[in-house]
Motif scaffolding. Structure first.
Motif, PDB file in Angstrom:
ATOM      1  N   ILE A  99     -37.520  -2.998  86.320  1.00 45.71           N
ATOM      2  CA  ILE A  99     -38.430  -3.377  85.229  1.00 45.71           C
ATOM      3  C   ILE A  99     -38.598  -2.245  84.214  1.00 45.71           C
ATOM      4  O   ILE A  99     -38.536  -2.479  82.997  1.00 45.71           O
ATOM      5  N   ILE A 100     -38.788  -1.015  84.697  1.00 47.14           N
ATOM      6  CA  ILE A 100     -39.158   0.100  83.821  1.00 47.14           C
ATOM      7  C   ILE A 100     -37.966   0.695  83.076  1.00 47.14           C
ATOM      8  O   ILE A 100     -38.051   0.943  81.864  1.00 47.14           O
ATOM      9  N   VAL A 101     -36.854   0.917  83.766  1.00 47.78           N
ATOM     10  CA  VAL A 101     -35.719   1.606  83.140  1.00 47.78           C
ATOM     11  C   VAL A 101     -35.194   0.866  81.906  1.00 47.78           C
ATOM     12  O   VAL A 101     -34.931   1.498  80.873  1.00 47.78           O
ATOM     13  N   PRO A 102     -35.033  -0.466  81.932  1.00 54.31           N
ATOM     14  CA  PRO A 102     -34.606  -1.151  80.700  1.00 54.31           C
ATOM     15  C   PRO A 102     -35.577  -0.937  79.534  1.00 54.31           C
ATOM     16  O   PRO A 102     -35.141  -0.856  78.374  1.00 54.31           O
ATOM     17  N   LEU A 103     -36.880  -0.840  79.830  1.00 52.44           N
ATOM     18  CA  LEU A 103     -37.856  -0.573  78.771  1.00 52.44           C
ATOM     19  C   LEU A 103     -37.650   0.817  78.181  1.00 52.44           C
ATOM     20  O   LEU A 103     -37.735   1.010  76.961  1.00 52.44           O
ATOM     21  N   VAL A 104     -37.369   1.794  79.042  1.00 53.07           N
ATOM     22  CA  VAL A 104     -37.107   3.154  78.570  1.00 53.07           C
ATOM     23  C   VAL A 104     -35.852   3.177  77.707  1.00 53.07           C
ATOM     24  O   VAL A 104     -35.820   3.797  76.639  1.00 53.07           O
ATOM     25  N   ILE A 105     -34.807   2.489  78.173  1.00 54.55           N
ATOM     26  CA  ILE A 105     -33.557   2.430  77.414  1.00 54.55           C
ATOM     27  C   ILE A 105     -33.787   1.765  76.055  1.00 54.55           C
ATOM     28  O   ILE A 105     -33.279   2.236  75.023  1.00 54.55           O
ATOM     29  N   ALA A 106     -34.555   0.685  76.046  1.00 56.22           N
ATOM     30  CA  ALA A 106     -34.837  -0.023  74.790  1.00 56.22           C
ATOM     31  C   ALA A 106     -35.604   0.867  73.821  1.00 56.22           C
ATOM     32  O   ALA A 106     -35.279   0.921  72.617  1.00 56.22           O
ATOM     33  N   TYR A 107     -36.607   1.572  74.333  1.00 52.38           N
ATOM     34  CA  TYR A 107     -37.389   2.467  73.473  1.00 52.38           C
ATOM     35  C   TYR A 107     -36.516   3.590  72.922  1.00 52.38           C
ATOM     36  O   TYR A 107     -36.567   3.888  71.716  1.00 52.38           O
ATOM     37  N   GLN A 108     -35.720   4.209  73.790  1.00 52.88           N
ATOM     38  CA  GLN A 108     -34.889   5.317  73.323  1.00 52.88           C
ATOM     39  C   GLN A 108     -33.830   4.840  72.341  1.00 52.88           C
ATOM     40  O   GLN A 108     -33.515   5.529  71.368  1.00 52.88           O
ATOM     41  N   SER A 109     -33.278   3.653  72.576  1.00 53.02           N
ATOM     42  CA  SER A 109     -32.291   3.098  71.637  1.00 53.02           C
ATOM     43  C   SER A 109     -32.926   2.892  70.265  1.00 53.02           C
ATOM     44  O   SER A 109     -32.309   3.190  69.230  1.00 53.02           O
ATOM     45  N   TRP A 110     -34.155   2.405  70.257  1.00 53.77           N
ATOM     46  CA  TRP A 110     -34.877   2.220  68.995  1.00 53.77           C
ATOM     47  C   TRP A 110     -35.111   3.563  68.304  1.00 53.77           C
ATOM     48  O   TRP A 110     -34.935   3.683  67.085  1.00 53.77           O
ATOM     49  N   ALA A 111     -35.493   4.578  69.095  1.00 58.46           N
ATOM     50  CA  ALA A 111     -35.748   5.901  68.527  1.00 58.46           C
ATOM     51  C   ALA A 111     -34.473   6.491  67.935  1.00 58.46           C
ATOM     52  O   ALA A 111     -34.486   7.047  66.829  1.00 58.46           O
ATOM     53  N   TYR A 112     -33.368   6.361  68.635  1.00 54.87           N
ATOM     54  CA  TYR A 112     -32.093   6.876  68.124  1.00 54.87           C
ATOM     55  C   TYR A 112     -31.696   6.135  66.845  1.00 54.87           C
ATOM     56  O   TYR A 112     -31.159   6.737  65.910  1.00 54.87           O
ATOM     57  N   TYR A 113     -31.945   4.823  66.816  1.00 53.09           N
ATOM     58  CA  TYR A 113     -31.617   4.046  65.630  1.00 53.09           C
ATOM     59  C   TYR A 113     -32.476   4.475  64.437  1.00 53.09           C
ATOM     60  O   TYR A 113     -31.973   4.621  63.316  1.00 53.09           O
ATOM     61  N   MET A 114     -33.759   4.706  64.677  1.00 53.17           N
ATOM     62  CA  MET A 114     -34.673   5.078  63.603  1.00 53.17           C
ATOM     63  C   MET A 114     -34.337   6.455  63.029  1.00 53.17           C
ATOM     64  O   MET A 114     -34.551   6.706  61.836  1.00 53.17           O
ATOM     65  N   PHE A 115     -33.822   7.358  63.857  1.00 57.17           N
ATOM     66  CA  PHE A 115     -33.552   8.728  63.399  1.00 57.17           C
ATOM     67  C   PHE A 115     -32.046   8.994  63.321  1.00 57.17           C
ATOM     68  O   PHE A 115     -31.564  10.065  63.666  1.00 57.17           O
ATOM     69  N   ARG A 116     -31.315   7.981  62.847  1.00 57.16           N
ATOM     70  CA  ARG A 116     -29.867   8.100  62.728  1.00 57.16           C
ATOM     71  C   ARG A 116     -29.442   8.735  61.414  1.00 57.16           C
ATOM     72  O   ARG A 116     -28.261   9.069  61.237  1.00 57.16           O
ATOM     73  N   PHE A 117     -30.379   8.920  60.480  1.00 56.64           N
ATOM     74  CA  PHE A 117     -30.025   9.397  59.145  1.00 56.64           C
ATOM     75  C   PHE A 117     -29.929  10.920  59.105  1.00 56.64           C
ATOM     76  O   PHE A 117     -30.392  11.623  60.012  1.00 56.64           O
ATOM     77  N   LYS A 118     -29.325  11.420  58.030  1.00 54.90           N
ATOM     78  CA  LYS A 118     -29.215  12.858  57.825  1.00 54.90           C
ATOM     79  C   LYS A 118     -30.601  13.475  57.631  1.00 54.90           C
ATOM     80  O   LYS A 118     -31.486  12.860  57.041  1.00 54.90           O
ATOM     81  N   VAL A 119     -30.758  14.687  58.117  1.00 49.28           N
ATOM     82  CA  VAL A 119     -32.032  15.392  57.963  1.00 49.28           C
ATOM     83  C   VAL A 119     -32.115  15.971  56.554  1.00 49.28           C
ATOM     84  O   VAL A 119     -31.224  16.705  56.112  1.00 49.28           O
ATOM     85  N   GLU A 120     -33.168  15.632  55.841  1.00 47.57           N
ATOM     86  CA  GLU A 120     -33.429  16.174  54.513  1.00 47.57           C
ATOM     87  C   GLU A 120     -34.639  17.101  54.587  1.00 47.57           C
ATOM     88  O   GLU A 120     -35.470  16.989  55.483  1.00 47.57           O
ATOM     89  N   GLU A 121     -34.741  18.003  53.613  1.00 45.87           N
ATOM     90  CA  GLU A 121     -35.840  18.963  53.624  1.00 45.87           C
ATOM     91  C   GLU A 121     -37.205  18.276  53.553  1.00 45.87           C
ATOM     92  O   GLU A 121     -38.174  18.756  54.156  1.00 45.87           O
ATOM     93  N   GLU A 122     -37.274  17.153  52.855  1.00 45.87           N
ATOM     94  CA  GLU A 122     -38.563  16.457  52.763  1.00 45.87           C
ATOM     95  C   GLU A 122     -38.940  15.776  54.084  1.00 45.87           C
ATOM     96  O   GLU A 122     -40.085  15.336  54.243  1.00 45.87           O
ATOM     97  N   ASP A 123     -37.991  15.711  55.028  1.00 50.90           N
ATOM     98  CA  ASP A 123     -38.269  15.098  56.328  1.00 50.90           C
ATOM     99  C   ASP A 123     -38.771  16.100  57.366  1.00 50.90           C
ATOM    100  O   ASP A 123     -39.121  15.720  58.481  1.00 50.90           O
ATOM    101  N   PHE A 124     -38.799  17.389  56.996  1.00 45.62           N
ATOM    102  CA  PHE A 124     -39.163  18.431  57.967  1.00 45.62           C
ATOM    103  C   PHE A 124     -40.554  18.200  58.552  1.00 45.62           C
ATOM    104  O   PHE A 124     -41.524  17.994  57.810  1.00 45.62           O
ATOM    105  N   THR A 125     -40.629  18.195  59.863  1.00 45.02           N
ATOM    106  CA  THR A 125     -41.920  18.158  60.554  1.00 45.02           C
ATOM    107  C   THR A 125     -42.115  19.401  61.426  1.00 45.02           C
ATOM    108  O   THR A 125     -43.190  19.598  61.974  1.00 45.02           O
ATOM    109  N   TYR A 126     -41.045  20.188  61.579  1.00 47.38           N
ATOM    110  CA  TYR A 126     -41.105  21.425  62.348  1.00 47.38           C
ATOM    111  C   TYR A 126     -40.780  22.607  61.446  1.00 47.38           C
ATOM    112  O   TYR A 126     -39.970  22.492  60.554  1.00 47.38           O
TER     113      TYR A 126
END
Length: 338
Positions: free
Chosen positions: A311-338
């Motif tokens: 039950i849990i592992v597919p949810l983790v995979i789904a969340y991480q897949s979404w996170a990777y998809y959301m942050f697939r773009f090139k890093v720009e200076e205006e995106d800096f959070t660190y």
């Protein structure tokens, strides 16, 4: 028996998932002082992994949790006999995580330099010591019938263990360079491409030496000789890393990173398959080895935990897949959070 076999496979799979995911951000940290030529480059490197590194470490917690729940005797023996390297790994991961947050709290050069060093050390140390630890597990740990470790940290720093540490470090650095190819552009991306190309042959040579050395230092090949079809797993690792290099030459960076991921998983399973049915073999006597039968939890516990994982592992995979998809773009200076 069937439940123990399933859990052995899941145990290996979760460790492979951790090395595949957290491996690239450990690799970025190891490359940090070499590719980060100025403040902008350094911040790009940190932000390239910033949204993902802590999520990747979920797999480490999961792998440790599975070891505790499914094979508690292995967990107890592993964390006592490998206490020193595991503590160094833990401290390294903590220091690295703190460094990402603290580095930007001041513009003082000494402050930033201090945390830059911590990022590097906190990335290299876990990468090396995970390799040392697993190489020693493949070779056998000097434990007796009571699970008492007869050795010290230097016992683990043998030639085969050091070779495993170097292999893991190179795998992760190559993996990290490919991730930077995906997430950066211009000068930093060009240096990352060059670095990945330089690391690739070195990594393959060390991998070949490690695989050959495993014949002399370990009993990993016993299962392969009984079932030759299993040789498809190390062959898959070779094919995956070759594919990674081909895609890199074509500047198809995400497929190159994907093939590198497959190569890391296959390399991990080369050792996991060779271990079966042992999880923590003893170099003192085979009868002291911890295997899937003498170290597992009760069938009821394994059954309940299996449903939890389903039950849990597919949810983790789904969340991480979404996170990777959301942050697939090139890093720009205006995106800096660190």
């Amino acid at each position: 028996m069937e439940l123990q076999v399933i859990w052995f496979f899941l145990w290996g799979l979760l460790w492979a998932a951790y090395f595949m995911t957290d491996g690239f951000d450990l690799g970025v940290g190891a490359l940090y002082p070499f590719l980060g030529r100025d403040e902008t480059d350094k911040r790009k490197m940190i932000n390239a992994i910033g949204p993902l590194w802590d999520g990747n470490e979920v797999w480490l917690i999961t792998a440790g949790g599975v070891t505790f729940a499914a094979f508690p005797l292995v967990y107890a023996t592993m964390f006592s006999s490998l206490y020193t390297p595991l503590m160094f790994i833990l401290f390294g991961l903590i220091i690295r995580g703190v460094s990402f947050e603290f580095r930007g709290l001041s513009e003082n050069r000494l402050w930033k330099k201090t945390w830059d060093i911590c990022i590097f050390v906190g990335s290299v140390t876990p990468a090396l010591l995970f390799g040392v630890a697993f190489a020693n597990i493949f070779m056998g740990i000097p434990i007796d019938g009571k699970g008492i470790f007869h050795g010290n940290l230097f016992t683990l720093l043998n030639p085969y263990g050091i070779m495993g540490g170097l292999l893991f470090l190179l795998l992760f650095m190559h993996h990290g360079a490919l991730w930077l190819c995906i997430r950066t552009k211009e000068g930093l991306q060009e240096r990352s491409i060059h670095t990945a190309k330089v690391l690739w042959p070195v990594m393959l040579v060390v991998l070949a030496v490690f695989v050959i050395s495993s014949w002399f230092y370990t009993d990993l090949y016993a299962n392969y000789l009984v079932t030759p079809l299993l040789f498809a797993v190390p062959l898959l690792a070779v094919v995956a890393f070759a594919g990674s290099r081909i895609f890199l030459a074509k500047e198809k960076f995400f497929p190159a990173w994907g093939m590198s991921s497959a190569g890391i998983v296959a390399t991990t399973f080369f050792g996991i398959i060779g271990l079966f049915p042992n999880l923590f073999p003893s170099s003192l006597s085979p009868e002291y080895s911890l295997n899937i039968m003498n170290s597992s939890s009760s069938p009821l516990t394994l059954t309940i935990m299996l449903w939890v994982v389903v039950i849990i592992v597919p949810l983790v995979i789904a969340y991480q897949s979404w996170a990777y998809y959301m942050f697939r773009f090139k890093v720009e200076e205006e995106d800096f959070t660190y």
